[in-house]
Write a protein that holds these residues in place. Sequence first.
Motif, PDB file in Angstrom:
ATOM      1  N   GLU A  87       0.835  -1.202   0.000  1.00  0.00           N
ATOM      2  CA  GLU A  87       0.000   0.000   0.000  1.00  0.00           C
ATOM      3  C   GLU A  87       0.867   1.246   0.000  1.00  0.00           C
ATOM      4  O   GLU A  87       1.963   1.246   0.555  1.00  0.00           O
ATOM      5  CB  GLU A  87      -0.872   0.045   1.264  1.00  0.00           C
ATOM      6  N   ASP A 122      -3.122   4.841  -1.584  1.00  0.00           N
ATOM      7  CA  ASP A 122      -4.230   4.036  -1.100  1.00  0.00           C
ATOM      8  C   ASP A 122      -4.901   4.699   0.089  1.00  0.00           C
ATOM      9  O   ASP A 122      -6.108   4.651   0.231  1.00  0.00           O
ATOM     10  CB  ASP A 122      -3.730   2.646  -0.691  1.00  0.00           C
ATOM     11  N   ARG A 123      -4.047   5.287   0.953  1.00  0.00           N
ATOM     12  CA  ARG A 123      -4.593   5.964   2.118  1.00  0.00           C
ATOM     13  C   ARG A 123      -3.868   7.268   2.323  1.00  0.00           C
ATOM     14  O   ARG A 123      -2.691   7.399   1.979  1.00  0.00           O
ATOM     15  CB  ARG A 123      -4.469   5.088   3.366  1.00  0.00           C
ATOM     16  N   GLY A 141      -9.264   6.837   3.253  1.00  0.00           N
ATOM     17  CA  GLY A 141      -8.932   6.082   2.053  1.00  0.00           C
ATOM     18  C   GLY A 141      -8.940   7.035   0.876  1.00  0.00           C
ATOM     19  O   GLY A 141      -9.635   8.056   0.894  1.00  0.00           O
TER      20      GLY A 141
END
Lengths: 231, 307
Positions: free
Chosen positions: A28, A199-200, A214
């Motif tokens: 991620e 992703d975040r 998110g």
Amino acid sequence: MLEVTGIDAGYGPVQVLRGLSLAVRPGEITCLLGRNGAGKTTTMKAIMGLLPLSAGRITLEGEDIGRLPAHEVPRRGIGYIPQGRRLFAELTVAQNLEIGLMTRNSPRHVLARVLDLFPRLADRMGQRAETLSGGEQQMLATARALCLEPRVLLLDEPTEGLQPSMIEAIRQVVIRLKSEGVAILLVEQRLDAVLSAADRVVFIENGQVRETAGAVDLRARPEMLKRYLGV
Amino acid sequence: MEFGPYLMLAALEGAVTAAVLALMAAGLSLVFGVMRVVNVAHGEFYMLGAVLAFVVAGMAGGGALGFVAALVAVPLIVGALAVAADVTVLKRVGYDPERTIVATIGILYILQQVTLMGYGPDARPVAAPFNQRIALPWVEWGAGGPSLYWPWGLSITSYKLFVIGAAVVVLAGLWVLMTRTRIGLVMRATQLDRETAQAFGIPVERVYALVFGLGAGLAALAGVLIVPIQQAHYLMGGDALLLSFIVVIIGGLGSLPGTLIAALLIGLSDGILSVFFSPTLAKIVATLLVALVLVFRPQGLMGKAPR
């Protein structure tokens, strides 16, 4: 994978981070956003052990790395691409990469793999790092960190001052590392790059985490950007 | 004797000074370059080298064997002592540039006074392992074209030639160490960017201890080499420190080639001016050179201007 829990850190008597917590997961891209002086680079340095923690814990796959001597942290597999590249300016490209390889005694084939990602560096191995162009310097800084075969990669403003083609080249490499399962923590000012790749997103302000979202939520609620970044 | 042979004699004496000075200044420059520590105690490591050479040579029974024992053991002993000083003192003050100056001044007096208490105020020699006088030829243009002759008094001892040769070998070794080996790469990376070096697994504090030991070892080696020519005395570090600082400032702090050039310049001018005029004039010229360098090229001959 990399868990930062309630850390306090700063420069001498000046405390910058106040109970900051975040997590970076394998595969991620976690992006740190915040205004200048919010504590983004300080967070990176604290993770690398370059600043002493006065409170809190940093763990990598359960191992407490927050109290290790600074030179032991990268040996656990954390690659760092500092702001402003921080190359060893008078050393050659090959020597800069050699230092990356020495960190964890990486086998020689790692170098071949890294040069495969950045073929332009392969042509400039004997050149001093300070003579490279800005984009090539950023490639070298990235390549040096990849020589560790990192499990976690910290990138501090990797696209600062680069032309679009270079930004794209760096972005491709980051996305490829993500697909290989590397946990990536990114500090970036250019929101378009962040929104398309992250992703975040973790918003920090005054050394504290204000909100974690998110990337999908963020696109749905752009008012968060206005609140924390003023854009 | 005409002018030419005199000049050659003076230049040879100057070359011996330059050789010893280059070794010592290289150590000072290395310590400053990598650690940013101005080591005021550097002259005392040189003095310890000379004094311990007397002690070790005596313990090993004197003669050539004693000298060789001193040449091998003394730089290691002094280097180890410097590593201990680094770990117990310099590390504790965080390698802060100002505080390390005060700390090394303290180390200077401790070493000097301990030597006075243990070794005494006398100057003592160590016998050179070999000391043949080698007469040197000079060219003379006579009736039948150029021919060689051996002027009376134009000579050098084999030991002095050995000192020059040893300095050349050691400095070449230092150059190879810094530019061709892994440990040299680690030292240069630490010098260029301490924080980033740590972020790539370089144990900076261990590198510092090693560099401080290496710098002191070079000074001690210079001390061992000089004892058969000059005697060992507990106050001999002062002048040597001053000359080393002059060399390092002229050459550029942290630059090994600059240090060599400056050592040759100062050593040769010292030898030549001392022979033809007076040693005092030689010191005046050296100090004047430093002043000129500081005014017109503050970073030194080979140093880099701060960016």
